[in-house]
Design a protein around this motif. Structure first.
Motif, short mmCIF file in Angstrom:
data_model
loop_
_atom_site.label_atom_id
_atom_site.label_comp_id
_atom_site.label_asym_id
_atom_site.label_seq_id
_atom_site.Cartn_x
_atom_site.Cartn_y
_atom_site.Cartn_z
N ILE A 85 -46.48 -1.50 5.98
CA ILE A 85 -46.96 -0.29 5.31
C ILE A 85 -47.62 -0.71 4.01
CG2 ILE A 85 -46.36 1.91 4.24
CD1 ILE A 85 -43.96 2.10 6.08
N LEU A 86 -48.80 -0.17 3.73
CA LEU A 86 -49.48 -0.36 2.45
C LEU A 86 -49.39 0.94 1.66
CD1 LEU A 86 -51.38 -1.85 0.47
CD2 LEU A 86 -53.30 -0.92 1.77
N HIS A 87 -48.96 0.83 0.41
CA HIS A 87 -48.84 2.02 -0.45
C HIS A 87 -49.65 1.82 -1.73
CE1 HIS A 87 -46.97 5.56 -2.29
NE2 HIS A 87 -46.82 4.83 -3.38
N PHE A 88 -50.38 2.87 -2.13
CA PHE A 88 -51.15 2.79 -3.38
C PHE A 88 -51.15 4.13 -4.09
CE2 PHE A 88 -54.14 4.36 -0.30
CZ PHE A 88 -55.09 5.10 -0.98
N CYS A 89 -51.60 4.12 -5.34
CA CYS A 89 -51.65 5.32 -6.18
C CYS A 89 -53.04 5.44 -6.80
CB CYS A 89 -50.57 5.27 -7.25
SG CYS A 89 -48.89 5.03 -6.57
N SER A 90 -53.24 6.36 -7.75
CA SER A 90 -54.59 6.59 -8.27
C SER A 90 -54.84 6.02 -9.65
CB SER A 90 -54.90 8.09 -8.29
OG SER A 90 -54.21 8.74 -9.34
N VAL A 91 -53.79 5.59 -10.36
CA VAL A 91 -53.98 5.10 -11.73
C VAL A 91 -55.00 3.97 -11.80
CG1 VAL A 91 -52.83 3.84 -13.60
CG2 VAL A 91 -51.77 5.89 -12.65
N ASN A 92 -55.00 3.09 -10.80
CA ASN A 92 -55.91 1.95 -10.80
C ASN A 92 -57.15 2.19 -9.95
OD1 ASN A 92 -54.28 0.56 -12.52
ND2 ASN A 92 -53.91 -1.17 -11.18
N LEU A 93 -57.48 3.46 -9.71
CA LEU A 93 -58.72 3.78 -9.00
C LEU A 93 -59.85 4.15 -9.95
CD1 LEU A 93 -57.41 5.79 -5.90
CD2 LEU A 93 -57.94 3.35 -6.09
N VAL A 94 -59.64 3.99 -11.25
CA VAL A 94 -60.75 4.13 -12.19
C VAL A 94 -61.72 2.98 -11.94
CG1 VAL A 94 -59.36 5.32 -13.94
CG2 VAL A 94 -59.52 2.82 -13.98
N ALA A 95 -62.97 3.14 -12.38
CA ALA A 95 -63.98 2.10 -12.16
C ALA A 95 -63.50 0.78 -12.76
CB ALA A 95 -65.30 2.52 -12.79
N SER A 96 -63.28 -0.21 -11.91
CA SER A 96 -62.73 -1.50 -12.34
C SER A 96 -62.72 -2.45 -11.16
CB SER A 96 -61.29 -1.31 -12.85
OG SER A 96 -60.45 -0.90 -11.77
N PRO A 97 -62.53 -3.75 -11.41
CA PRO A 97 -62.35 -4.69 -10.31
C PRO A 97 -61.16 -4.29 -9.42
CG PRO A 97 -62.83 -5.89 -12.31
CD PRO A 97 -62.65 -4.46 -12.72
N MET A 98 -60.11 -3.74 -10.02
CA MET A 98 -58.93 -3.37 -9.25
C MET A 98 -59.23 -2.26 -8.24
SD MET A 98 -55.81 -3.81 -8.38
CE MET A 98 -54.16 -4.03 -9.07
N LYS A 99 -60.13 -1.34 -8.57
CA LYS A 99 -60.50 -0.30 -7.60
C LYS A 99 -61.12 -0.94 -6.36
CE LYS A 99 -63.35 3.80 -6.84
NZ LYS A 99 -64.31 4.78 -7.42
N GLN A 100 -62.01 -1.89 -6.54
CA GLN A 100 -62.64 -2.56 -5.41
C GLN A 100 -61.62 -3.39 -4.62
OE1 GLN A 100 -65.64 -1.63 -4.55
NE2 GLN A 100 -65.47 -0.32 -6.36
N THR A 101 -60.62 -3.90 -5.30
CA THR A 101 -59.55 -4.62 -4.62
C THR A 101 -58.75 -3.68 -3.73
OG1 THR A 101 -59.42 -6.15 -6.49
CG2 THR A 101 -57.58 -6.16 -4.95
N HIS A 102 -58.51 -2.46 -4.23
CA HIS A 102 -57.86 -1.44 -3.41
C HIS A 102 -58.67 -1.18 -2.14
CE1 HIS A 102 -55.17 -0.53 -6.73
NE2 HIS A 102 -54.62 0.46 -6.06
N VAL A 103 -59.97 -0.99 -2.32
CA VAL A 103 -60.84 -0.69 -1.18
C VAL A 103 -60.74 -1.80 -0.13
CG1 VAL A 103 -63.24 -0.42 -0.44
CG2 VAL A 103 -62.44 0.74 -2.52
N ALA A 104 -60.79 -3.04 -0.58
CA ALA A 104 -60.74 -4.17 0.34
C ALA A 104 -59.41 -4.24 1.08
CB ALA A 104 -60.98 -5.48 -0.42
N LEU A 105 -58.30 -3.99 0.37
CA LEU A 105 -57.00 -4.08 1.01
C LEU A 105 -56.78 -2.91 1.97
CD1 LEU A 105 -54.52 -5.87 1.13
CD2 LEU A 105 -53.47 -4.46 -0.66
N ILE A 106 -57.26 -1.73 1.62
CA ILE A 106 -57.15 -0.59 2.53
C ILE A 106 -57.97 -0.85 3.80
CG2 ILE A 106 -57.72 1.86 2.83
CD1 ILE A 106 -57.16 2.14 -0.23
N GLU A 107 -59.15 -1.44 3.65
CA GLU A 107 -59.96 -1.78 4.82
C GLU A 107 -59.23 -2.80 5.70
OE1 GLU A 107 -63.63 -3.08 3.17
OE2 GLU A 107 -64.42 -1.04 2.89
N GLN A 108 -58.56 -3.76 5.08
CA GLN A 108 -57.77 -4.73 5.84
C GLN A 108 -56.65 -4.01 6.60
OE1 GLN A 108 -54.63 -8.32 4.96
NE2 GLN A 108 -56.45 -8.26 3.64
N ALA A 109 -56.02 -3.04 5.95
CA ALA A 109 -54.96 -2.28 6.61
C ALA A 109 -55.48 -1.54 7.83
CB ALA A 109 -54.34 -1.29 5.61
N HIS A 110 -56.65 -0.93 7.70
CA HIS A 110 -57.23 -0.21 8.82
C HIS A 110 -57.59 -1.13 9.98
CE1 HIS A 110 -58.54 3.26 5.92
NE2 HIS A 110 -57.25 3.29 6.20
#
Length: 320
Positions: free
Chosen positions: A130-155
């Motif tokens: 299970i992958l779990h995430f929140c929105s605090v680190n979804l502001v424009a930043s390298p970490m937001k793009q890291t979220h996107v990449a990991l969610i794509e890996q999960a899918h």
């Protein structure tokens, strides 16, 4: 064995050493390990499940403190980096006599926001995780793009995805930008947890059932809506079940929402629930899931802090 991976902020929560109505009047603070993704990982670990956190802290004393504390809670720290490019994030939290909170954040040069996609392990997730995430680190930043990449890996791997927006408007320059970002990421998750206030903020719909069903798009199968002291409701497209909260003498609600969703995810891990079995399981065991999650979250409010307040599986055993 199934494992929970959480991604996002790991920070210091400074809470008043004594109860107080406002930050301005607080004279002494006590530091606690916190950050919603870290809290959720700690809950699962304390409930006997495997859990790992992907984050970044500063190469400083606060960062060392955080890594040591999440490790002590049983969370795997392999994917927590330290950097000299940013500072460990801090949050000052005031508590009212009812245990409610007010936040003041110090994270303008946050180390966690600098966590880059290149730092992600390849082939980390499996269909059993299970992958779990929140929105605090979804502001424009390298970490937001890291979220996107990991969610794509999960899918790609068929991994369950859980999203608790845990909205903190003070961290956004614009409330509407926050709302749009959260709405953009909601359909990427199979499981969504929202407070009743967040549901209204995101949908602008007063009727709870109408608001919830307006969100069933993309991959969403299950939505949990928490109502604080009034309990929580589990929704699927076909049914909804509400269970009243466990009554306790709450002294600190910090991390209670994380305790709730962490307890849910711990059960899903324990029962080896997958994308294919999620909805049917939640519909069959809705009352049991909500009862346990409510009880676990309520118990966590009887102590100060978040991670330090979370009970173990021996203190609050599964009700299955």
């Amino acid at each position: 064995m199934s494992k929970l991976y959480t991604i996002g902020e790991l920070l210091i929560d400074f809470t008043p050493t004594k109860q107080s109505g406002s930050l301005a009047s607080v004279e002494h603070f006590t530091k606690h390990a916190g950050g919603a993704p870290a809290n959720v990982a700690a809950v699962c670990a304390k409930l006997g499940q495997q859990a790992a956190l992907l984050s970044q802290v500063g190469q400083d004393a606060f960062g060392d403190f955080l890594i040591e504390n999440v490790k002590r809670a049983g969370v795997e720290t392999t994917y927590i980096a330290q950097t000299i490019e940013g500072d460990t994030s801090l949050a000052f939290v005031s508590l009212t006599d009812k245990g409610d909170r007010d936040f003041l954040f110090y994270r303008r040069h946050a180390a966690d926001l600098l966590y880059r996609q290149e730092q992600l392990p390849s082939n980390l997730l499996t269909a059993h995780d299970i992958l779990h995430f929140c929105s605090v680190n979804l502001v424009a930043s390298p970490m937001k793009q890291t979220h996107v990449a990991l969610i794509e890996q999960a899918h790609r791997t068929g991994c369950l995805v859980s999203f608790d927006p845990n909205i903190r408007l003070a961290l956004w320059h614009d409330a509407e930008a926050c709302r749009k970002t959260v709405v953009e990421f909601l359909p990427k998750a199979h499981i969504v947890k929202l407070s009743i206030e967040e549901l209204l903020f995101l949908t602008h719909v007063e009727d709870e059932q109408q608001a919830v069903h307006a969100l069933f798009h993309g991959k969403i199968q299950v939505i949990f809506v928490t109502h604080g002291a009034e309990g929580a409701t589990l929704y699927t497209k076909r049914q909804n079940v509400k269970v009243a909260a466990t009554l306790v003498n709450a002294i600190d609600t910090t991390g209670a929402g994380d305790a709730f969703i962490g307890a849910v995810l711990a059960i899903l891990l324990d029962k080896h629930i997958t994308v294919a079995t999620l909805q049917a399981f939640c519909e069959q065991f809705a009352t049991t899931l909500l009862t346990f999650a409510n009880r676990y979250a309520a118990t966590s409010t009887e102590k100060h802090g978040a991670i330090a307040s979370y009970p173990t599986k021996h203190e609050v055993p599964f009700t299955f």
